[in-house]
Design a protein around this motif. Sequence first.
Motif, PDB file in Angstrom:
ATOM      1  N   ALA A 191       8.060   9.669   0.436  1.00  0.00           N
ATOM      2  CA  ALA A 191       8.144  10.824   1.337  1.00  0.00           C
ATOM      3  C   ALA A 191       6.757  11.393   1.620  1.00  0.00           C
ATOM      4  O   ALA A 191       6.465  11.813   2.750  1.00  0.00           O
ATOM      5  CB  ALA A 191       9.049  11.894   0.731  1.00  0.00           C
ATOM      6  N   ALA A 192       5.892  11.410   0.613  1.00  0.00           N
ATOM      7  CA  ALA A 192       4.528  11.906   0.805  1.00  0.00           C
ATOM      8  C   ALA A 192       3.765  11.008   1.778  1.00  0.00           C
ATOM      9  O   ALA A 192       2.984  11.495   2.611  1.00  0.00           O
ATOM     10  CB  ALA A 192       3.805  11.983  -0.536  1.00  0.00           C
ATOM     11  N   ASP A 193       3.991   9.702   1.697  1.00  0.00           N
ATOM     12  CA  ASP A 193       3.334   8.776   2.627  1.00  0.00           C
ATOM     13  C   ASP A 193       3.810   9.007   4.061  1.00  0.00           C
ATOM     14  O   ASP A 193       3.017   8.981   5.009  1.00  0.00           O
ATOM     15  CB  ASP A 193       3.612   7.329   2.220  1.00  0.00           C
ATOM     16  N   VAL A 194       5.123   9.220   4.223  1.00  0.00           N
ATOM     17  CA  VAL A 194       5.659   9.501   5.559  1.00  0.00           C
ATOM     18  C   VAL A 194       5.038  10.779   6.115  1.00  0.00           C
ATOM     19  O   VAL A 194       4.620  10.839   7.280  1.00  0.00           O
ATOM     20  CB  VAL A 194       7.200   9.621   5.519  1.00  0.00           C
ATOM     21  N   SER A 195       4.967  11.810   5.290  1.00  0.00           N
ATOM     22  CA  SER A 195       4.379  13.082   5.719  1.00  0.00           C
ATOM     23  C   SER A 195       2.917  12.901   6.114  1.00  0.00           C
ATOM     24  O   SER A 195       2.452  13.476   7.111  1.00  0.00           O
ATOM     25  CB  SER A 195       4.509  14.107   4.588  1.00  0.00           C
TER      26      SER A 195
ATOM     27  N   SER B 100       0.817  -1.220   0.000  1.00  0.00           N
ATOM     28  CA  SER B 100       0.000   0.000   0.000  1.00  0.00           C
ATOM     29  C   SER B 100       0.847   1.264   0.000  1.00  0.00           C
ATOM     30  O   SER B 100       0.312   2.373  -0.053  1.00  0.00           O
ATOM     31  CB  SER B 100      -0.942   0.014   1.215  1.00  0.00           C
ATOM     32  N   PHE B 101       2.171   1.112   0.054  1.00  0.00           N
ATOM     33  CA  PHE B 101       3.065   2.268   0.128  1.00  0.00           C
ATOM     34  C   PHE B 101       3.570   2.681  -1.261  1.00  0.00           C
ATOM     35  O   PHE B 101       3.782   1.851  -2.135  1.00  0.00           O
ATOM     36  CB  PHE B 101       4.264   1.956   1.020  1.00  0.00           C
TER      37      PHE B 101
ATOM     38  N   LEU C  40      -1.871   7.029  -6.491  1.00  0.00           N
ATOM     39  CA  LEU C  40      -3.322   7.168  -6.570  1.00  0.00           C
ATOM     40  C   LEU C  40      -4.052   6.755  -5.298  1.00  0.00           C
ATOM     41  O   LEU C  40      -5.189   7.172  -5.084  1.00  0.00           O
ATOM     42  CB  LEU C  40      -3.861   6.328  -7.744  1.00  0.00           C
ATOM     43  N   ALA C  41      -3.431   5.935  -4.472  1.00  0.00           N
ATOM     44  CA  ALA C  41      -4.077   5.435  -3.258  1.00  0.00           C
ATOM     45  C   ALA C  41      -3.313   5.902  -2.026  1.00  0.00           C
ATOM     46  O   ALA C  41      -2.131   6.248  -2.101  1.00  0.00           O
ATOM     47  CB  ALA C  41      -4.148   3.907  -3.285  1.00  0.00           C
ATOM     48  N   LEU C  42      -3.989   5.900  -0.888  1.00  0.00           N
ATOM     49  CA  LEU C  42      -3.344   6.252   0.369  1.00  0.00           C
ATOM     50  C   LEU C  42      -2.723   5.016   1.012  1.00  0.00           C
ATOM     51  O   LEU C  42      -3.238   3.906   0.861  1.00  0.00           O
ATOM     52  CB  LEU C  42      -4.362   6.855   1.340  1.00  0.00           C
ATOM     53  N   PRO C  43      -1.630   5.187   1.756  1.00  0.00           N
ATOM     54  CA  PRO C  43      -1.076   4.057   2.505  1.00  0.00           C
ATOM     55  C   PRO C  43      -2.031   3.662   3.623  1.00  0.00           C
ATOM     56  O   PRO C  43      -2.792   4.490   4.129  1.00  0.00           O
ATOM     57  CB  PRO C  43       0.238   4.616   3.060  1.00  0.00           C
ATOM     58  N   GLU C  44      -1.980   2.396   4.013  1.00  0.00           N
ATOM     59  CA  GLU C  44      -2.925   1.884   5.000  1.00  0.00           C
ATOM     60  C   GLU C  44      -2.247   1.618   6.338  1.00  0.00           C
ATOM     61  O   GLU C  44      -1.140   1.087   6.391  1.00  0.00           O
ATOM     62  CB  GLU C  44      -3.557   0.586   4.493  1.00  0.00           C
ATOM     63  N   LEU C  45      -2.958   1.966   7.402  1.00  0.00           N
ATOM     64  CA  LEU C  45      -2.549   1.575   8.747  1.00  0.00           C
ATOM     65  C   LEU C  45      -3.054   0.169   9.023  1.00  0.00           C
ATOM     66  O   LEU C  45      -4.196  -0.163   8.687  1.00  0.00           O
ATOM     67  CB  LEU C  45      -3.143   2.515   9.792  1.00  0.00           C
TER      68      LEU C  45
END
Length: 228
Positions: A168-172, A111-112, A116-121
């Motif tokens: 980096a966008a996912d980390v942010s 998911s990372f 187009l999609a957001l990373p998942e918790l």
Amino acid sequence: MKISQLYDQLEMYSEGDPPSHSLFVLARLLGTPDRLLIIDPPDDAATRFDVAEESAALFTSAARDVGLPLVQTQPGGIAHINVGRHLLDIYSQQHANLICFPAMGIICGGSFGSDLALPELGEDSNGEDEIESLRLLARLVKGRRLQLYIPRTGSVSSDKVEVMGRLAADVSYFHGLRRTVSQAVAENKFWSQSEQITETLLPENRRTPPALTTHRQNVERLYNAMVA
């Protein structure tokens, strides 16, 4: 639906909008039964495809029942497996499996790193494991030849700079989520501000129904982890 031949006995199956990707790794050796590993298979993989007699599924996030045996992984471990002529390195985190084909420069990021999609918790996660997974992915991308980065959903990429920007966008995103939800919980204002939190933390380039669903799930899971 699209099937891409990446290498001999290695195919990528893509379907949907945004596209979701499954990787088919085949071992076909003379005198032995065919073996097949499917990374992130669709739910009906066992019935839709003519799978080999010895087949297994490997998921980059929470496993689902798809009618196939699952490859067992150990969080915190690194496994090196051969499927025919292909060597896979599996980096297992608490909530994710990151998969690298070192000889070919292919990385499956789950998911990372999607555009187009957001990373998942993960379930019961406070985000630390996901941030560590993203750091590991960044090290793999920077330290190896990158032929193809494959997120579970979204566009594949062979551009290191682009992939590093996505990570980096996912980390942010996770840092913003953790900071805002943590503050709301500490001030006992989460429920009065939950809709505002959901709205303000959803990235502008992810304002789609699937991304909103993932985002709401992430906010809920993070809250549950923080008050547990």
